[in-house]
Scaffold this active site. Structure first.
Site: not given
Ligand code: NDP
Length: 246
Positions: A139, A152
């Site tokens: 990501s 995350y």
């Protein structure tokens, strides 16, 4: 460019979003796809739309046993594993003061251990074949943090470190195993549904509504990566909406 036709590609988290779009695009280009996720009904529907070049197994990537069963399904059905895409992921972002410790653990289990379970399953078979391609979905959150993104971002940074180490180890071993990291920006999928922090959910959804791009864009990137000649690997892709700032 090499041809994806006939390649056996295992995709985790294939029941929606990026995994689903990639399964459809690769199969449309002649690949044989082996799909894993937890939602049986979604996988069944996808298998029906793709046809005979697709098999699936209900798979929880946090279970090594499940992931190894997915690998066995690929081998028993198609005889080899040319590529393995570690895509399953969750993003229940929250600020640390909310103490959503169950969600922290879930992100560590799915986003990190799930990737390791995929590597543990694919690597021995790819070593036997003297060929293979591992694609890990990271990501842009691995490249910078945002409020609410501590765990995350940490899990995706871990994916990058694991991927780069694997790449170097396989280069040293001369195994012909390729490793690519794909780091998407805002993509219009079900991912924001995993956010339970009420202070963050709304702003995230507004941001995604404003400019998130189709998961098909990421599927096209993966097709490009797989289509490279055997002697070259594109190690990392960052793919964001043109209108996304951070
Ligand atoms: P989706 O929520 O649409 O897809 C996530 C997939 O992961 C689903 O198929 C889900 O299936 C699967 N999954 C979740 N937990 C598990 C588990 N324990 N075992 C097996 N499968 C699991 O989101 P995306 O398509 O966006 O997410 C795909 C990847 O892309 C993730 O790694 C995500 O972090 C990454 N990413 C996405 C971005 C975005 O903006 N959308 C941005 C950057 C990265 P099921 O529930 O059926 O198990």
């Amino acid at each position: 460019m090499a041809n994806i036709e006939g390649k056996v590609v295992v995709i985790t988290g294939a029941s929606s979003g990026i995994g689903e779009a990639t399964a459809k695009l690769l199969a449309a280009n002649g690949a044989k796809v082996v799909l894993g996720a937890r939602r049986d009904d979604r996988l069944k529907e996808l298998k029906e739309s793709i046809g005979q070049n697709c098999v699936y197994a209900v798979t929880d990537v946090t279970s090594l046993e499940d992931v190894q069963a997915l690998g066995k399904l690929a081998l028993n059905t198609f005889g080899r594993i040319d590529a393995w895409m570690n895509n399953a992921g969750v993003m229940p972002q929250s600020t640390l003061d909310k103490l959503h410790t169950d969600e922290w653990n879930q992100m560590i289990d799915v986003n990190i251990k799930g990737v390791l379970n995929g590597i543990a399953t694919a690597l021995p078979q790819m070593r036997k074949q003297c060929a293979g391609h591992i694609i890990n979905i990271s990501s842009i959150a691995a490249h910078g943090i945002n409020v609410g993104g501590a765990v995350y971002s940490a899990t995706k940074a871990a994916v990058n470190m694991i991927s780069e180490t694997l790449r170097q180890e396989e280069a040293v071993a001369g195994s012909n195993i390729r490793v690519s990291i794909v780091s998407p920006g805002a993509i219009a999928t079900e991912l924001t549904q995993t956010i339970t922090d009420t202070d963050l959910k709304g702003p995230f959804e507004e941001l995604y509504d404003a400019f998130a791009i189709s998961p098909a864009r990421i599927a096209e990137t993966i097709l490009f990566a797989l289509n490279q000649p055997e002697d070259v690997t594109v190690n990392e892709f960052i793919v964001r909406p043109s209108r996304q700032q951070p």
